[in-house]
Every structure is written in C-alpha cells, then in structure tokens.
Write an enzyme that holds these catalytic residues in place. Structure first.
Site, PDB file in Angstrom:
ATOM      1  N   SER A   1     -12.895 -23.697  80.926  1.00 26.48           N
ATOM      2  CA  SER A   1     -12.598 -22.839  79.772  1.00 26.48           C
ATOM      3  C   SER A   1     -11.121 -22.454  79.813  1.00 26.48           C
ATOM      4  O   SER A   1     -10.550 -22.238  80.892  1.00 26.48           O
ATOM      5  CB  SER A   1     -13.445 -21.570  79.825  1.00 26.48           C
ATOM      6  OG  SER A   1     -12.943 -20.623  78.905  1.00 26.48           O
TER       7      SER A   1
ATOM      8  N   TYR B   1     -17.971 -15.056  84.355  1.00 24.88           N
ATOM      9  CA  TYR B   1     -17.867 -16.324  83.630  1.00 24.88           C
ATOM     10  C   TYR B   1     -16.483 -16.952  83.838  1.00 24.88           C
ATOM     11  O   TYR B   1     -16.359 -18.137  84.169  1.00 24.88           O
ATOM     12  CB  TYR B   1     -18.153 -16.077  82.146  1.00 24.88           C
ATOM     13  CG  TYR B   1     -17.879 -17.278  81.272  1.00 24.88           C
ATOM     14  CD1 TYR B   1     -18.727 -18.388  81.303  1.00 24.88           C
ATOM     15  CD2 TYR B   1     -16.762 -17.330  80.445  1.00 24.88           C
ATOM     16  CE1 TYR B   1     -18.467 -19.507  80.522  1.00 24.88           C
ATOM     17  CE2 TYR B   1     -16.497 -18.437  79.655  1.00 24.88           C
ATOM     18  CZ  TYR B   1     -17.351 -19.520  79.700  1.00 24.88           C
ATOM     19  OH  TYR B   1     -17.089 -20.629  78.936  1.00 24.88           O
TER      20      TYR B   1
END
Ligand code: NAD
Length: 266
Positions: free
Chosen positions: A159, A172
């Site tokens: 990400s 995350y």
C-alpha cells in the site's frame, strides 16, 4: 495519411502474453481482486479466485465462465495453513500448473480508522495473521510447484500508506510495510529457482469495499497531492500487476512499484 500497420512480432507478443497462464488471486471475490480476476481472464489467463468470501469468489468465477473464459472460485482463509494447502492442490488438480500468485487478500476495508491507542491487541494480531502470515503461507503453498518448473511469478500487494506513513490503521500500515521486506527477502530465496517476487503499492483506490467503508470527505482528501489529480480506480492497478505477472518482468525482482497517480514518489 494512415500507414499500413505491420503485425506485432512474436517476441513482443510473447513478452506480455497471459494466454493460458494459471493465475491464483487471493481476495479475488470482491473489491480490487475481483477486477484483477476479470481482467486476467479477459487477457486469456485461467483464474483461481480465492477468498474467505466463498460466495463472492464463486460468483466471480461464474461471471467469468459465462463470458466464455476459464475460472474457479474457492473459499479460503489465507491465515489457515491447511486451507491454503487445499487451495494450491485444487488449483494444480484443475489446471496442472500455477504460473502466477497474486497475494491481494488482506484485512483493510473492514478495519475501523482509529487512534492507535484504541486498537485492540486481538485486532492487531488478526491483521498480522491475514496480511503477513497469510501471504507467507500462500507463497509456501505454491512455491514447490513453481520450483519444479523453474519458473513462477509472485506479486504481493502492499500500500502507498507505507511511503506516506498514513495513520489511523496503524496495524494495517505496519503489515503493508512488512510486505515490502517480505518481497525483498523472498526474492533472494526464490531467484535461484527462476521465480520473481515483486510488489505493487496502490494509492487509495475506489474499490467497492473501500467506498463502502469510507466517507466521501476521506476519499476526496486522498486525491490531493497527486501528480494526476483524480480518483484512483481498481483498473489503474491492472497494468502494473499484469506486467509483474508476465515474461516482460523476468529480470526484475524484489521490487515495489508504486501506483498512486504520483503522490508518493517512491
Ligand atoms: N482500496 C484501497 O484503497 C487500497 C489501497 C492500498 C492497498 N490496497 C490493497 O489492495 C488489496 C485489495 O484491496 P480492496 O480495496 O479490494 O480491499 P478489501 O479489504 O475489500 O479486499 C480484501 C479482500 O480480501 C478478502 N479477505 C479478507 N480476509 C481474508 C482471508 N483471511 N482469507 C482470504 N481472503 C480474505 C476479502 O474478502 C476481500 O475480498 C488489499 O491487499 C488492500 O490492502 C487497497
């Protein structure tokens, strides 16, 4: 004046050819993974859509099959070693080989955005179980079949949060930074076997699940600062993921391609 177009050479075509390739896509039952599944099938690949949402995975496979392409949908919890073994075995029984593994499944859209002090430790552990252990297990499950053919392509989804240090889903973001280190180290373990391991880091993307779990305000702020100042859609990621799945990227490994409209210049 139009010039007569010459046919593309075989070598150029082969380099980017996905026809007949067997591609396992985790998290292929919804969100961005569903778009990968559809687009790889349209490019001629045989797709295994594997998702904890088994109904979603099967629906994706049915849609692909209804269009005349090949796909199967499987229910798999990637944090469960036995289930992941069954996934690899089923893919091999059905299609004979595994050419490409796209490690796309993760816990993301289901996670509340909140201050790091409020993250329950059980939630932290579950994120690591799915996003890192799950990726590790999937690679372990497919590697023997790839090694046997001295060829394979692994694409891990990270990400752009990693480059930006985006807060409010600390577990995350941390797990996605782990994906970069995992990719680098595993590429050295698998390089001698002809297997490439690379990663793609998407920017905030309007997947169906992301949209459902985010406010319009939040999504608007994610566009600011991009060189290409528009919303990112799942289709924006397909080219980079496909490139890393074809022969065209055979001498590239351990790398992370950032696809976020030029926000983080990684
Ligand atoms: N959408 C974004 O803005 C964005 C940005 C950067 C990175 N990413 C990454 O891209 C990938 C896809 O994103 P998305 O927006 O579709 O996210 P998402 O959260 O909707 O999708 C994740 C998929 O993984 C599946 N999944 C969750 N736990 C699983 C498990 N234990 N076993 C198997 N499958 C499981 C879900 O059912 C879902 O289909 C994810 O890795 C995500 O972290 C997304």
């Amino acid at each position: 004046m139009a010039t007569a177009s010459k046919p593309i050479s075989n070598a150029a075509q082969e380099r980017f050819d996905l026809r007949g390739k067997v591609v396992v896509i985790t998290g292929g039952g919804k969100g961005i993974g569903k778009i990968y599944a559809r687009e790889f099938a349209h490019a001629g690949a045989k797709v295994v859509a594997a998702d904890i949402d088994g109904e979603g995975a099967e629906a994706v496979a049915r849609e692909i099959a209804a269009e005349g392409y090949e796909a199967i949908g499987l229910r798999v919890d990637i944090s469960d070693a036995a289930a992941v073994e069954v996934m690899a075995k089923t893919a091999l029984e059905k299609f004979g080989v595994i050419d490409v593994l796209i490690n796309n499944a993760s816990l993301m859209s289901v996670l509340p955005r909140r201050d790091w002090m409020e993250i329950p430790v059980e939630e932290w552990d579950r994120v690591m179980d799915v996003n890192l252990r799950g990726m590790f297990l999937c690679c372990q499950a497919v590697a023997p079949a790839m090694k046997a053919r001295k060829y394979g392509k692994i694409v891990n989804i990270s990400s752009s949060r990693v480059w930006e240090g985006t807060p409010l889903r600390l577990h995350y973001t941390t797990s996605k930074a782990g994906v970069v280190g995992f990719t680098r180290a595993l590429s050295r373990e698998l390089g001698p076997h002809g297997i490439t391991v690379n990663s793609v880091s998407p920017g905030a993307t309007l997947s169906e699940t992301q949209v459902a779990s985010s406010s319009g305000n939040y999504l608007a702020t994610r566009v600011e600062g991009r060189a290409i100042e528009r919303a990112q859609v799942p289709e924006d990621l397909v080219g980079a993921v496909m490139f890393l799945s074809t022969q065209a990227s055979d001498f590239m490994t351990g790398q992370t391609i950032n696809v976020d409209g030029g926000k983080a210049m990684h």
